[in-house]
Write an enzyme that holds these catalytic residues in place. Structure first.
Site, PDB file in Angstrom:
ATOM      1  N   TYR A 112       0.849  -1.196   0.000  1.00 40.95           N
ATOM      2  CA  TYR A 112       0.000   0.000   0.000  1.00 40.95           C
ATOM      3  C   TYR A 112       0.882   1.243   0.000  1.00 40.95           C
ATOM      4  O   TYR A 112       0.579   2.234  -0.660  1.00 40.95           O
ATOM      5  CB  TYR A 112      -0.904  -0.007   1.227  1.00 40.95           C
ATOM      6  CG  TYR A 112      -1.836  -1.185   1.271  1.00 40.95           C
ATOM      7  CD1 TYR A 112      -3.055  -1.157   0.582  1.00 40.95           C
ATOM      8  CD2 TYR A 112      -1.510  -2.332   1.974  1.00 40.95           C
ATOM      9  CE1 TYR A 112      -3.912  -2.240   0.611  1.00 40.95           C
ATOM     10  CE2 TYR A 112      -2.359  -3.411   2.015  1.00 40.95           C
ATOM     11  CZ  TYR A 112      -3.552  -3.371   1.330  1.00 40.95           C
ATOM     12  OH  TYR A 112      -4.395  -4.445   1.359  1.00 40.95           O
ATOM     13  N   GLU A 127      -0.431 -17.941  -7.408  1.00 39.61           N
ATOM     14  CA  GLU A 127       0.453 -17.202  -8.307  1.00 39.61           C
ATOM     15  C   GLU A 127       1.912 -17.512  -8.029  1.00 39.61           C
ATOM     16  O   GLU A 127       2.802 -16.901  -8.617  1.00 39.61           O
ATOM     17  CB  GLU A 127       0.182 -15.705  -8.170  1.00 39.61           C
ATOM     18  CG  GLU A 127      -1.279 -15.380  -8.469  1.00 39.61           C
ATOM     19  CD  GLU A 127      -1.462 -13.938  -8.904  1.00 39.61           C
ATOM     20  OE1 GLU A 127      -0.515 -13.166  -8.780  1.00 39.61           O
ATOM     21  OE2 GLU A 127      -2.560 -13.619  -9.383  1.00 39.61           O
ATOM     22  N   ASN A 166     -13.382  -1.294  -4.303  1.00 40.08           N
ATOM     23  CA  ASN A 166     -13.230  -1.877  -5.631  1.00 40.08           C
ATOM     24  C   ASN A 166     -14.205  -3.032  -5.864  1.00 40.08           C
ATOM     25  O   ASN A 166     -14.177  -4.025  -5.163  1.00 40.08           O
ATOM     26  CB  ASN A 166     -11.786  -2.382  -5.775  1.00 40.08           C
ATOM     27  CG  ASN A 166     -11.642  -3.255  -6.977  1.00 40.08           C
ATOM     28  OD1 ASN A 166     -12.285  -3.021  -7.985  1.00 40.08           O
ATOM     29  ND2 ASN A 166     -10.796  -4.248  -6.876  1.00 40.08           N
ATOM     30  N   CYS A 211      -6.384  -6.524  -6.850  1.00 39.49           N
ATOM     31  CA  CYS A 211      -6.075  -5.915  -5.555  1.00 39.49           C
ATOM     32  C   CYS A 211      -5.572  -6.944  -4.550  1.00 39.49           C
ATOM     33  O   CYS A 211      -5.121  -6.588  -3.482  1.00 39.49           O
ATOM     34  CB  CYS A 211      -7.305  -5.205  -5.024  1.00 39.49           C
ATOM     35  SG  CYS A 211      -8.798  -6.166  -5.140  1.00 39.49           S
ATOM     36  N   HIS A 212      -5.640  -8.206  -4.901  1.00 41.27           N
ATOM     37  CA  HIS A 212      -5.139  -9.236  -3.982  1.00 41.27           C
ATOM     38  C   HIS A 212      -3.617  -9.275  -3.998  1.00 41.27           C
ATOM     39  O   HIS A 212      -3.004  -9.931  -3.177  1.00 41.27           O
ATOM     40  CB  HIS A 212      -5.707 -10.595  -4.376  1.00 41.27           C
ATOM     41  CG  HIS A 212      -5.268 -11.074  -5.718  1.00 41.27           C
ATOM     42  ND1 HIS A 212      -5.947 -10.766  -6.874  1.00 41.27           N
ATOM     43  CD2 HIS A 212      -4.214 -11.822  -6.091  1.00 41.27           C
ATOM     44  CE1 HIS A 212      -5.318 -11.321  -7.901  1.00 41.27           C
ATOM     45  NE2 HIS A 212      -4.263 -11.965  -7.458  1.00 41.27           N
TER      46      HIS A 212
END
Length: 105
Positions: A27, A84, A49, A57-58
């Site tokens: 952030y 990921e 969002n 946003c994850h």
DNA sequence: GGCGTGACCCCAT
DNA sequence: TATGGGGCCACGC
């Protein structure tokens, strides 16, 4: 100086879409990339969002390496990150310096 | 136009 | 390393 057209949220979203898969950011870095110290506001932008499918946003975590929070829950967020290729342990990202993404800044 | 809220950050203990 | 307290900024009511 005031904020012009693109609301803070829009700017955040634009940056988020630049983050490649397998990489994450914080952030604080986002705020930094926007030349501001509104880390708080960044989190707010994420919370509002709706386009979770469009805006990754994850891939945004805290500066101290913790996962942080997520609209669909922290568990979901961890799951996505692991998917990921990230290594998460006790709500924290391991090898953070290797998966962190710098907005070319 | 003021006040509270929040997916945060940093420092001191 | 963990916890607590204060500070920070944009947004919505």
């Amino acid at each position: 100086m005031k904020n012009l057209d693109p609301s803070f949220n829009e700017k955040c979203y634009a940056l988020l879409q630049k983050i490649p898969q397998g990489k994450v950011t914080t952030y604080k870095k986002i705020a930094k990339a926007l030349n501001t110290k509104a880390y708080r506001a960044v989190g707010n932008a994420m919370a509002k969002n709706d386009q979770l499918m469009v805006i990754p946003c994850h891939r945004v975590i805290k500066s101290n390496g913790e996962i942080g929070n997520y609209r669909l829950g922290v568990t979901q967020k961890k799951n996505l990150l692991e998917k990921e290729g990230l290594v998460i342990k006790n709500n924290r990202v391991e090898h953070l310096s290797e998966v962190i993404y710098r907005f070319e800044n």
